[in-house]
Enzyme design. Structure first.
Site, PDB file in Angstrom:
ATOM      1  CD  GLU A 129      -2.433   0.396   7.633  1.00  0.00           C
ATOM      2  OE1 GLU A 129      -1.523  -0.452   7.889  1.00  0.00           O
ATOM      3  OE2 GLU A 129      -2.586   0.432   6.209  1.00  0.00           O
ATOM      4  CD  GLU A 178      -4.429  -0.990   2.883  1.00  0.00           C
ATOM      5  OE1 GLU A 178      -3.773  -1.471   1.852  1.00  0.00           O
ATOM      6  OE2 GLU A 178      -3.948   0.014   3.606  1.00  0.00           O
ATOM      7  CB  THR A 231      -3.750   4.590   4.977  1.00  0.00           C
ATOM      8  OG1 THR A 231      -4.711   3.667   5.188  1.00  0.00           O
ATOM      9  CG2 THR A 231      -2.836   4.058   3.863  1.00  0.00           C
ATOM     10  CB  CYS A 269      -4.002  -0.069  -5.233  1.00  0.00           C
ATOM     11  SG  CYS A 269      -4.829  -0.670  -3.903  1.00  0.00           S
ATOM     12  CB  CYS A 316      -5.178   6.132  -3.175  1.00  0.00           C
ATOM     13  SG  CYS A 316      -3.722   5.306  -3.624  1.00  0.00           S
ATOM     14  CB  CYS A 323      -1.056   0.028   1.296  1.00  0.00           C
ATOM     15  SG  CYS A 323      -1.799   1.708   1.377  1.00  0.00           S
ATOM     16  CE1 TYR A 364      -9.330   0.583  -0.689  1.00  0.00           C
ATOM     17  CE2 TYR A 364      -8.493  -1.592  -0.315  1.00  0.00           C
ATOM     18  CZ  TYR A 364      -8.505  -0.458   0.119  1.00  0.00           C
ATOM     19  OH  TYR A 364      -8.420  -0.101   1.473  1.00  0.00           O
ATOM     20  CG  HIS A 407     -10.169   4.849  -0.900  1.00  0.00           C
ATOM     21  ND1 HIS A 407      -9.245   5.391  -1.312  1.00  0.00           N
ATOM     22  CD2 HIS A 407      -9.797   3.851   0.229  1.00  0.00           C
ATOM     23  CE1 HIS A 407      -8.105   4.927  -0.966  1.00  0.00           C
ATOM     24  NE2 HIS A 407      -8.472   3.922  -0.091  1.00  0.00           N
TER      25      HIS A 407
HETATM   26 FE1  SF4 Z   1      -3.357   1.960  -0.042  1.00  0.00          FE
HETATM   27 FE2  SF4 Z   1      -4.618   0.987  -2.331  1.00  0.00          FE
HETATM   28 FE3  SF4 Z   1      -5.739   2.658  -0.570  1.00  0.00          FE
HETATM   29 FE4  SF4 Z   1      -3.972   3.548  -2.271  1.00  0.00          FE
HETATM   30  S1  SF4 Z   1      -5.882   2.757  -2.940  1.00  0.00           S
HETATM   31  S2  SF4 Z   1      -3.963   3.874  -0.086  1.00  0.00           S
HETATM   32  S3  SF4 Z   1      -2.606   1.954  -2.388  1.00  0.00           S
HETATM   33  S4  SF4 Z   1      -5.408   0.665  -0.271  1.00  0.00           S
END
Ligand code: SF4
Length: 503
Positions: free
Chosen positions: A276, A465, A210, A317, A123, A119, A315, A311
């Site tokens: 975190e 997460e 985060t 990501c 974001c 992570c 994800y 958000h």
């Molecule tokens: Fe972390 Fe993914 Fe959230 Fe970005 S979108 S802060 S990488 S969990």
């Protein structure tokens, strides 16, 4: 921040707060900006003198640093033109002006996941500024306030200085059957404790934040819908991470102390990690210029819903992390001489299929984005929730398949220190070898990476997460239930079935 600047004072003006920040261009600038901040951060029961240099914290800082480096290496992907300041800015600070902007954002997030395998923490701030653009606009429309103007001023300065923003959303919540104002401890949800002619004071805790310590500003905001009796809890404001009255308590991660053992094999991914923190705000001051909601409780629910719409699509990501894990699983199969075996290829196909399914729902959600009254675009909420719901499941199955391909050696293998010992190392090199042309150390490294992502430090980011970040699975099911429009689906079915009363 300049090392020579005086220690922050509790009632600094907005201008004084901004003046303490320099313009950040490179990853090195970012690293320097975190030093000498004088923050209070606890880790293992001790206040840490310089968190930026702590071996457990450093990998999480490196992950954010990669967002600065990527903007320089690939500006087409990781920067955008900001009409607000008439300049090119980091995409993590860009307001989304079209569905194409959101698609680009998703592609950047996948790339960042591939680079870091964790992570990368940036974001939440990006999604927060998108939400604030539309919410402040709509509050002003209804109440004649000046929040939107204040927010644009803040964002322009944030873009100019290229700083980081963390989202402080999750309150501890206490007794879940009670509303904020009904809790026995009035600080169980963040609230305004005092208002002066210069600004407001807030008190409370934000949990699971985060990258909370790694950022320059924290945006505190409500975590759920609020009623009139919760008016003091309806607060949104930007606070510098080194403001007086903030205490950080660092979150533990599985296998985190491996970073203190030296070496770089046993960590699996020694360079990058997530972060975190639990953050306590003890009557922290926010000047009026940085307050974007104070009492407009009826907007709290929309604010949370919009944040999750952005958000939950962010994800994607995790597909970058999925790419890394597929690569690791394919590598261990190759190192074992098994890459052509049909069931192994099939397992890799399954992993890729699951990973791309996550990606497709996220990208679709961005393509289907709708324009908000303030002019910016927001992800399609149904597809965004489907994306995040996929993320609560598929990384677990991808991890199971990676562990299947890795074999039990992943968790029975001796340590890096044993490998370094001449006598033990000779035995390990000889008998833990796979293919003749692959060094035993390389085989161990790839196994440790799979361990890192599925059991170790970065399993926090890839698995738990994925389960709970941006809302646990049930939160997405509630949103899917709200948007699924079964009546229209029934109408289609009954019409085709020849049922006369189709309404
Ligand atoms: Fe972390 Fe993914 Fe959230 Fe970005 S979108 S802060 S990488 S969990």
């Amino acid at each position: 921040m300049n090392a020579a600047t005086p220690a922050p004072r509790r009632e600094e003006s907005a201008e004084q707060r901004w003046n303490r920040f320099s313009v950040l261009k490179t990853g090195e600038d970012y690293l320097a900006s975190l030093r000498n901040r004088g923050t209070r951060l606890f880790l293992f029961g001790e206040l840490i003198d310089e968190p930026a240099d702590h071996p457990i914290i450093k990998p999480s800082i490196n992950a954010l640093r990669a967002s600065y480096d990527l903007a320089i290496e690939d500006p087409e992907l990781a920067t955008a033109w900001s009409p607000l300041i008439d300049a090119q800015v980091n995409r993590f600070l860009h307001i989304v002006e079209s569905p194409a902007d959101l698609v680009k954002k998703n592609k950047m997030q996948r790339r960042m996941g591939q680079i870091t395998g964790t992570c990368f923490q940036r974001c939440t701030g990006l999604d927060t500024i998108s939400v604030l653009h539309s919410i402040t606009y709509e509050i002003d429309e209804k109440h004649g306030t000046r929040y939107h103007h204040r927010f644009l001023d803040f964002l322009g300065e944030a873009q100019r200085k290229n700083i980081l923003i963390a989202a402080g959303m999750t309150d501890p919540k206490g007794d879940r059957s009670k509303r904020p104002a009904q809790q026995s401890d009035p600080d169980m949800f963040m609230r305004v404790t005092r208002r002066t002619d210069k600004g407001i004071y807030v008190k409370g805790v934000k949990a699971h934040m985060t990258g909370g310590w790694n950022q320059h500003w924290i945006c505190v905001m409500p975590t759920m819908n609020l009623t009139e009796e919760d008016r003091d809890y309806a607060v949104v404001g930007m606070i510098p991470g080194d403001a007086e009255g903030i205490t950080y308590i660092y979150g533990r991660q599985s296998c985190d102390t491996r970073a203190m053992e030296g070496g770089d094999i046993d960590q699996g991914n020694a360079e990058y990690g997530g972060q975190e923190v639990l953050v306590y705000f003890d009557d922290v001051f926010i000047p009026h210029e940085h307050v974007f909601m104070d009492g407009e409780y009826e907007f709290a629910q929309d604010m949370v819903a919009r944040f999750t719409a952005y958000h939950r699509a962010s994800y994607v990501c995790k597909t970058g992390l999925g790419d890394v894990l597929v690569g690791a699983a394919a590598s261990i199969a190759e190192y074992n001489g098994l890459e052509k075996v049909s069931h192994i290829r099939d397992k890799l196909v399954e992993m890729v299929h699951l990973n791309e399914t996550i990606y497709s729902s996220g990208i679709a959600s961005s393509h289907e984005a709708k324009q908000m009254p303030s002019g910016i675009f927001m992800n399609d909420a149904m597809l965004s929730n489907v994306c995040k719901h996929n993320v609560t499941r598929f990384p677990y199955e991808i991890s199971r398949l990676a562990q299947d391909l890795a074999g039990g050696i992943m968790v029975t293998m001796p340590s890096e220190k044993d490998l370094e010992n001449q006598e033990a190392g000779d035995i390990i090199r000889r008998f833990l070898k796979g293919r003749d042309d692959i060094p035993t150390e390389d085989r161990m490294r790839i196994l440790r990476l799979i361990e890192n992502m599925t059991l170790g430090r970065n399993a926090v980011g890839y698995l738990t997460e994925s389960m709970h970040g941006a809302g646990s699975p049930q939160a997405q099911r509630i949103q899917i239930l709200r948007g699924m429009d079964v009546d229209t689906k029934k109408w289609h079915a009954r019409k085709l079935a020849g049922i006369k009363q189709v309404s």
